[in-house]
Write an enzyme that holds these catalytic residues in place. Structure first.
Site, short mmCIF file in Angstrom:
data_model
loop_
_atom_site.label_atom_id
_atom_site.label_comp_id
_atom_site.label_asym_id
_atom_site.label_seq_id
_atom_site.Cartn_x
_atom_site.Cartn_y
_atom_site.Cartn_z
N GLY A 136 -25.25 21.14 13.61
CA GLY A 136 -25.73 20.49 14.84
C GLY A 136 -26.34 19.13 14.53
N GLY A 195 0.86 -1.18 0.00
CA GLY A 195 0.00 0.00 0.00
C GLY A 195 0.89 1.23 0.00
CB THR A 245 -10.30 3.91 -8.44
OG1 THR A 245 -10.01 4.04 -7.05
CG2 THR A 245 -11.49 4.80 -8.79
CD GLU A 251 -4.12 10.26 -7.11
OE1 GLU A 251 -5.09 10.48 -7.81
OE2 GLU A 251 -2.99 10.71 -7.36
CB THR A 253 -1.53 7.83 3.86
OG1 THR A 253 -0.10 7.70 4.02
CG2 THR A 253 -2.16 6.47 3.58
NE ARG A 258 0.88 11.14 -4.14
CZ ARG A 258 2.02 10.51 -3.91
NH1 ARG A 258 3.16 11.17 -3.94
NH2 ARG A 258 2.03 9.22 -3.64
N1 COS Z 1 9.91 10.86 -9.37
C1 COS Z 1 10.86 10.11 -9.96
N2 COS Z 1 11.59 9.17 -9.30
C2 COS Z 1 11.33 9.00 -7.98
C3 COS Z 1 10.36 9.74 -7.30
C4 COS Z 1 9.64 10.72 -8.05
N3 COS Z 1 8.70 11.46 -7.46
N4 COS Z 1 10.32 9.35 -6.01
C5 COS Z 1 11.26 8.41 -5.90
N5 COS Z 1 11.86 8.19 -7.08
C6 COS Z 1 12.96 7.26 -7.37
C7 COS Z 1 14.11 7.55 -6.43
O1 COS Z 1 14.95 8.56 -6.95
C8 COS Z 1 14.81 6.22 -6.37
O2 COS Z 1 15.58 6.04 -7.53
P1 COS Z 1 17.13 5.60 -7.41
O3 COS Z 1 17.11 4.35 -6.58
O4 COS Z 1 17.54 5.39 -8.82
O5 COS Z 1 17.83 6.71 -6.72
C9 COS Z 1 13.66 5.21 -6.45
O6 COS Z 1 12.57 5.92 -7.07
C10 COS Z 1 13.23 4.69 -5.09
O7 COS Z 1 12.87 5.81 -4.31
P2 COS Z 1 12.72 5.74 -2.72
O8 COS Z 1 13.97 5.13 -2.15
O9 COS Z 1 12.32 7.08 -2.22
O10 COS Z 1 11.53 4.69 -2.56
P3 COS Z 1 10.81 4.13 -1.26
O11 COS Z 1 10.53 2.71 -1.47
O12 COS Z 1 11.55 4.54 -0.01
O13 COS Z 1 9.34 4.84 -1.20
C11 COS Z 1 7.54 6.37 -1.36
C12 COS Z 1 8.99 6.01 -1.73
C13 COS Z 1 7.19 6.12 0.10
C14 COS Z 1 7.48 7.86 -1.63
C15 COS Z 1 6.59 5.57 -2.27
O14 COS Z 1 6.57 4.20 -1.90
C16 COS Z 1 5.16 6.09 -2.30
O15 COS Z 1 4.86 7.11 -2.90
N6 COS Z 1 4.23 5.37 -1.63
C17 COS Z 1 2.83 5.71 -1.71
C18 COS Z 1 2.20 5.03 -2.85
C19 COS Z 1 0.88 5.62 -3.16
O16 COS Z 1 0.72 6.81 -3.30
N7 COS Z 1 -0.11 4.75 -3.29
C20 COS Z 1 -1.41 5.19 -3.61
C21 COS Z 1 -2.01 4.20 -4.52
S1 COS Z 1 -2.00 4.69 -6.14
S2 COS Z 1 -3.72 5.66 -6.17
#
Ligand code: COS
Length: 382
Positions: free
Chosen positions: A338, A131, A158, A362, A364, A242
Site C-alpha cells: 500500500g 540499440g 555497463t 540484454e 528488450t 541472457r
Molecule cells: N547465434 C549465431 N548466429 C546468429 C544468431 C545467434 N543467436 N542470431 C542470428 N545469427 C546470425 C544469422 O544466422 C545471420 O547469419 P547469416 O546471414 O549468415 O545467415 C546473421 O546472424 C544475421 O541474423 P539476422 O538476420 O537475424 O539479424 P537481424 O539484423 O535481423 O537482427 C536481432 C537480429 C534482432 C536478433 C539482433 O539485432 C538482436 O539481438 N538485437 C538486440 C541486441 C541486444 O540484445 N542488445 C542489448 C545490448 S548488449 S547488453
C-alpha cells in the site's frame, strides 16, 4: 531422465552466494541506490570469493563455472541488489566472447590476468542508432597493417567508466556494412575515452557510460575468430548470457515475494493480518507460481547451454518471461504494501525500479519475442 535437485557443489555455491548477498550486499544496497556510487569494494570481495569473473575456464586459472552455476549465483545476488549484480554480470558478459570465441593466445593473455586479479570489463555493442537493431553499428575498425583503427562511439555501456578491458563490435568495411562486423578486444590503454554516465531511475549502483574511440589503434591479433564474424560473436554471447539476466530477474521477484509475505503476516487491518484475506493469498500464490516457472525456464536454458545445445529460443524465453515476472511481482509487492510500498523507507519500491531494467537490457522483451518467433517460423516449434 529429469531431475530438479541441485548437486552438492551447486548447493554449496548457492549457500556461499546467499551468505555473501546477505552479509555484504543487502546492508549496503540502499546506500548505493541513493548515492549512485560504484560498488568497487563489494565487487572486489565478490571476486575474491569466486562469485565474479567466475566463468573463466580452469585451464586459464579461473573457476570454470558453467551457465547453471552462474544462474544459481546471480539469483542470490539479484535478490540482494540488482544494481550491484548488474555490474558483476556485465563483467561476465564482456568476458564471455573471449571464453567462447577467443584463441589460446588471447585467453592466455587476457583471461589468465582476469582470473588472478579483478579486471573490470565492458561489452560494447550498443550505439545511439544501434540499440535493438544491433546490426546498425556505425563504429568502424579499419585495418592498417598489423592494426585496426577504431573510430566511433558507444552508449549505455555497463562498467564503461571503470573498465580496463572492452569487447568492441565495429564495422571493418563500411561498403559491406553489418557483414563486416568484427569483435575486438580493446584495452583502456589503447586510448578509449569515457563520456558521461547515465543518471537512472533504478539499478543505480551500476555504471553506464558513453565511450569514444578516436583513432584508437588495436593489434590485429585482438580480433575474435576473424574479421567479419562480429555479429555471430555478439549473438552467440547473448544467447548464453541472457540466462544470467533471467536469473537476476528471478532473484528480484523472489525477494519481492519474501518481503510481501512477511508484510502481509505482520500488517493488521480490519482487526486481522492482511494475510487473512483470500484475495491477497491468491495474489501471493500467483506471484509464487510465476517465480517458479521463471526459474525453471532459466535453468532449462542454462542446462542446454551447458550441454552445448543451441538455445536461442530457450534463452529468449527465460529472459523475456523472467523479466516480465520481475516487473509484475514487484508491482504486486508494492500494491500489497500500500502507501508504505511507495515509500523509500520500505524495500519494495527499489525492487520495482530495479525490475524495470530487466525488461530492457540484454535485448528488450520485444527483441526476445522476435527471436522466439523467428525460431518458430524456422521450424523450431517443439
Ligand atoms: N547465434 C549465431 N548466429 C546468429 C544468431 C545467434 N543467436 N542470431 C542470428 N545469427 C546470425 C544469422 O544466422 C545471420 O547469419 P547469416 O546471414 O549468415 O545467415 C546473421 O546472424 C544475421 O541474423 P539476422 O538476420 O537475424 O539479424 P537481424 O539484423 O535481423 O537482427 C536481432 C537480429 C534482432 C536478433 C539482433 O539485432 C538482436 O539481438 N538485437 C538486440 C541486441 C541486444 O540484445 N542488445 C542489448 C545490448 S548488449 S547488453
Amino acid at each position: 531422465m529429469i531431475g530438479f535437485e541441485l548437486s552438492e557443489d551447486q548447493q554449496q555455491l548457492r549457500e556461499k552466494a546467499r551468505a555473501f548477498a546477505a552479509e555484504e550486499m543487502m546492508p549496503r544496497a540502499r546506500e548505493f541506490d541513493e548515492t549512485g556510487a560504484f560498488p568497487i569494494d563489494i565487487m572486489k570481495s565478490a571476486f575474491e570469493k569466486g562469485l565474479m569473473n567466475d566463468n573463466i575456464p580452469e585451464a586459464f586459472g579461473g573457476h570454470g563455472h558453467n551457465c547453471m552455476d552462474t544462474a544459481i549465483i546471480t539469483e542470490e545476488l539479484g535478490a540482494a541488489c540488482m544494481g550491484i549484480t548488474t555490474g558483476i554480470m556485465a563483467n561476465a558478459l564482456a568476458l564471455t566472447p573471449l571464453v567462447l570465441f577467443g584463441n589460446d593466445a588471447q585467453k592466455e593473455k587476457y583471461l589468465r590476468r582476469a582470473a588472478s586479479e579483478l579486471v573490470l570489463a565492458a561489452f560494447c555493442l550498443t550505439e545511439r542508432d544501434a540499440g535493438s537493431d544491433a546490426a546498425s553499428v556505425q563504429t568502424t575498425a579499419i585495418r592498417d597493417g598489423d592494426e585496426y583503427v577504431l573510430n566511433g562511439s558507444k552508449c549505455f555501456i555497463t562498467n564503461g567508466g571503470y573498465a580496463d578491458l572492452f569487447t568492441v563490435f565495429a564495422i571493418a568495411d563500411p561498403k559491406k556494412g553489418p557483414r563486416s562486423m568484427t569483435a575486438l578486444i580493446v584495452e583502456k590503454e589503447h586510448g578509449v575515452k569515457v563520456g558521461d554516465a547515465e543518471n537512472k531511475m533504478g539499478q543505480r549502483a551500476s555504471n553506464q557510460t558513453e565511450l569514444y574511440f578516436e583513432n584508437v589503434r588495436v593489434p590485429a591479433e585482438n580480433v575474435l575468430i576473424r574479421e567479419g564474424q562480429g555479429f555471430k560473436v555478439a549473438m552467440g554471447t547473448l544467447d548464453v548470457t541472457r540466462t544470467g539476466t533471467a536469473a537476476g530477474a528471478v532473484g528480484i521477484a523472489r525477494r519481492a515475494l519474501v518481503e510481501a509475505v512477511n508484510y502481509a503476516k505482520e500488517r493488521r487491518q480490519f482487526g486481522q493480518p492482511l494475510a487473512a484475506n483470500q484475495a491477497l493469498q491468491f495474489r501471493l500464490a500467483d506471484m509464487a507460481m510465476k517465480i517458479e516457472a521463471a526459474r525453471l525456464l532459466t535453468w532449462e536454458a542454462a542446462w542446454m547451454a551447458d550441454q552445448g545445445i543451441r538455445q536461442s529460443k530457450q534463452s529468449a524465453f527465460s529472459k523475456c518471461f523472467a523479466g516480465d515476472v520481475a516487473m509484475e511481482v514487484t508491482t504486486d509487492a508494492v500494491q500489497i504494501f500500500g502507501g508504505n510500498g511507495y515509500s523509500r523507507e520500505y524495500p519494495v519500491e527499489k525492487l520495482m525500479r530495479d525490475a524495470k531494467l530487466m525488461q530492457i537490457y540484454e535485448g528488450t522483451q520485444e527483441i526476445q519475442r522476435l527471436v522466439i518467433a523467428r525460431e518458430l517460423l524456422k521450424g523450431n516449434v517443439t
